[in-house]
Scaffold this motif. Structure first.
Motif, short mmCIF file in Angstrom:
data_model
loop_
_atom_site.label_atom_id
_atom_site.label_comp_id
_atom_site.label_asym_id
_atom_site.label_seq_id
_atom_site.Cartn_x
_atom_site.Cartn_y
_atom_site.Cartn_z
N MET A 246 0.87 -1.18 0.00
CA MET A 246 0.00 0.00 0.00
C MET A 246 0.90 1.22 0.00
N GLY A 254 -3.57 6.47 8.15
CA GLY A 254 -4.13 5.84 6.97
C GLY A 254 -5.34 6.56 6.42
N TYR A 255 -5.56 6.37 5.13
CA TYR A 255 -6.78 6.81 4.46
C TYR A 255 -7.96 6.03 5.04
N GLY A 256 -9.07 6.67 5.24
CA GLY A 256 -10.25 5.99 5.80
C GLY A 256 -11.01 5.24 4.71
N MET A 257 -10.95 3.92 4.74
CA MET A 257 -11.59 3.10 3.70
C MET A 257 -13.06 2.89 4.05
N LYS A 258 -13.95 3.36 3.18
CA LYS A 258 -15.39 3.40 3.51
C LYS A 258 -16.17 2.21 2.97
N LEU A 261 -17.77 -2.85 3.81
CA LEU A 261 -18.94 -3.72 3.84
C LEU A 261 -18.94 -4.68 2.65
N GLY A 272 -3.12 -10.30 2.86
CA GLY A 272 -1.83 -9.61 2.83
C GLY A 272 -0.72 -10.65 2.84
N PHE B 228 -13.93 -2.55 14.64
CA PHE B 228 -13.17 -3.37 13.69
C PHE B 228 -11.82 -2.70 13.39
N MET B 246 -21.28 -6.83 9.65
CA MET B 246 -20.86 -5.48 10.09
C MET B 246 -22.11 -4.71 10.44
N GLN B 249 -22.72 -1.03 10.04
CA GLN B 249 -22.48 -0.41 8.74
C GLN B 249 -23.63 -0.59 7.76
N GLY B 254 -20.12 4.13 4.77
CA GLY B 254 -19.31 3.36 5.71
C GLY B 254 -18.37 4.21 6.54
N TYR B 255 -18.05 3.68 7.72
CA TYR B 255 -17.00 4.26 8.56
C TYR B 255 -15.67 4.16 7.82
N GLY B 256 -14.85 5.17 7.92
CA GLY B 256 -13.54 5.15 7.24
C GLY B 256 -12.51 4.38 8.06
N MET B 257 -12.14 3.20 7.60
CA MET B 257 -11.20 2.34 8.34
C MET B 257 -9.76 2.75 8.01
N LYS B 258 -9.05 3.18 9.05
CA LYS B 258 -7.73 3.80 8.83
C LYS B 258 -6.56 2.84 8.97
N MET B 260 -5.90 -0.18 7.60
CA MET B 260 -5.82 -1.26 6.62
C MET B 260 -4.38 -1.69 6.32
N LEU B 261 -3.43 -0.81 6.59
CA LEU B 261 -2.03 -1.18 6.33
C LEU B 261 -1.64 -2.42 7.13
N VAL B 263 -3.08 -5.10 7.21
CA VAL B 263 -3.28 -6.29 6.36
C VAL B 263 -1.95 -6.69 5.70
#
Lengths: 334, 334
Positions: A246, A254-258, A261, A272, B228, B246, B249, B254-258, B260-261, B263
């Motif tokens: 990434m 980190g960027y907020g992944m929306k 779901l 990963g 999460f 979820m 959600q 969606g909530y911004g998941m920060k 993810m790195l 993974v």
């Protein structure tokens, strides 16, 4: 020999983006190989995104480098002197000697390579760690079927370009994501992909949607952030995501992944991985990639920086996507 | 018979949270079973989070319900009349008859259950879809090893409570996440988990960290969003995440998941799944869960709403986490 060894050290850890000031450059005496060791003059140094992770001390798959250590990295070069029966002066070898013009390693940590039919530098790209990384992520995690849609981000990069062409070889409909008109032209016209999304064109969401009319079955992910998030929203049922890297996320929060779901709604598998965990697969990967390369089925680009002193700037550029294809540093004069 | 059938229909699709106005309640004549069919009087209706998804027309694993359709749902009840040789009046049966007091189904879509040793309602919980969901996610996706740390979100819920106790049975260190002091007390004192994080206590990040001093090897995820995300940041190398649902959600953006790195850094496997894709595993899951339940190794709670007219309110409460354990609607008088 009066020759000196030039080395780049990790001087301090980056706070945010990597800066020139994170490195120091020193001249040291040539190292002397001990019993079973080999002295190598490095011809090429490979620069790779994972190096960003090694510079920090955050929890990761790789232990952080110590301050004052020679920066790590894959190299190819030529044996100068050898105390190991498997190597003699003049042999071309691949190893992990780091950011320096010379290096010493145990024979067990080097292997002789044949550059009579392929360029020596390809052992840092298609035939090296990036090639194995692409092969494992695509073949073992994504497992694309003919006719499926595969998306590869950083599609013109060292890993992405190989993953994308492997997917084409296996009959997938392949879409690349790359930064800029020139890279997208290469991805479609030279690599032969079916489409390319230029993430610098300012129409990311509609362009991704238009390029994937049948959704996405397999995502080979190198970038993270908004691009990853939008692609997550395009996944089909039972989609697979190989999370190779990434690069957009290595500098901090980190960027907020929306669109997470989608993982539930589409029963996605996201994995990963780090290629070193798949060493048993390297021989097969190497064999197949060597055949594809020799047969002209895999095209690649290299960005070559000249001289070890240019390595910090080249890494900084790589982390911003300024390189085009495999980023190398040539350590010997033309 | 002068008895009528009471039915709850999907009147319109929710925009954001589900509201009472999304449903309509009608009285219709008792349905008449055709050839090979069975008429059942439903005793209990199961309410489950997936129903939220069926009410919308977004792309998902389940096709959306049509407007005016009887709301779908698992049921247990008693055979009234049968035109199928496998069923006779008085048999207790489980089926998918939906939100209505009576229903007709083909014999192939019903199965007789034995409520002599376990409560009839358990066929909608531990011995039904929620139990199979917990078993598949934990055993086939998480695959916890003894001594590993397993975290289960919505740990007092119908699925989470079973997944968590299965993880304990298999020797894991198990941490639950639940909403409120009472649920956390149940999770630790009655279910026997090692710790519980109360997400309503207002100290989510430090409480999660304190409860997982050795990180998280397996996450059984039911909630999504901030919980999460924080747990993603606690994952250990080679961690597995079974994404069962979820529930936080389901109402919109969606909530911004920060994080993810994680993974990549921790080589995580994340797998979204739907239990219906694992029908071949149900017999084994059912057998093991029945043994655990009969032996008292699995405890569960039920929230029972009374009368079909209370079902919409009960579903709305479930989606807000107001239930405690398996949410049922009892359709027959006490």
């Amino acid at each position: 020999m009066s020759e000196k060894n030039l080395q780049v050290l990790l001087a301090n850890r980056p706070q945010g983006p990597v800066a020139e000031s994170n490195f120091s450059i020193v001249e040291t005496p040539l190292p002397v190989p001990g019993a079973g060791q080999v002295l190598v003059r490095n011809h090429y140094l490979s620069l790779d995104p994972y190096m960003r992770g090694r510079m920090t001390d955050a929890k990761s798959y790789a232990k952080p480098m110590d301050l004052g250590e020679v920066m790590v990295g894959d190299t190819v070069g030529e044996v100068v002197t050898s105390n190991h029966p498997g190597f003699k002066p003049g042999n071309k070898v691949a190893g992990y000697l780091g950011w320096q013009t010379y290096g010493v390693a145990a024979g067990a940590d080097l292997h002789v390579v044949d550059d009579s039919k392929v360029p020596l530098s390809s052992y840092l790209g298609v035939l090296g760690m990036p090639g194995a990384t692409a092969w494992v992520g695509l073949m073992d995690i994504c497992e694309p079927k003919a006719g499926e849609t595969v998306v590869v981000t950083a599609a013109s990069g060292a890993v992405g370009s190989i993953a994308a062409q492997l997917a084409k070889i296996h009959g997938a409909h392949v879409v690349g994501v790359a930064g800029g008109v020139e890279k997208c032209r290469f991805v479609v016209d030279e690599m032969g992909l079916d489409a390319c999304v230029d993430y610098k064109a300012g129409r990311l969401a509609p362009d991704i949607k238009a390029a994937t009319p049948r959704g996405v079955d397999c995502l080979f992910e190198n970038v993270g952030g908004e691009i990853f998030d939008l692609l997550l929203g395009r996944m089909n049922a039972f989609g697979r995501i190989a999370v190779c890297g990434m690069i957009s996320q290595y500098n901090g929060e980190g960027y907020g992944m929306k669109k997470m779901l989608s993982v539930v709604l589409n029963r996605l598998k996201m994995q990963g991985y780090v290629v070193n965990d798949y060493k048993d697969r390297w021989p097969l990967a190497h064999k197949e990639l060597h055949e594809h390369l020799a047969a002209g089925r895999i095209k690649y680009r290299e960005s070559v920086a000249h001289g070890l002193r240019s390595a910090p700037t080249a890494l900084i550029g790589l982390l911003k996507g300024e390189n085009f294809g495999k980023q190398l540093v040539k350590l010997i004069p033309e």
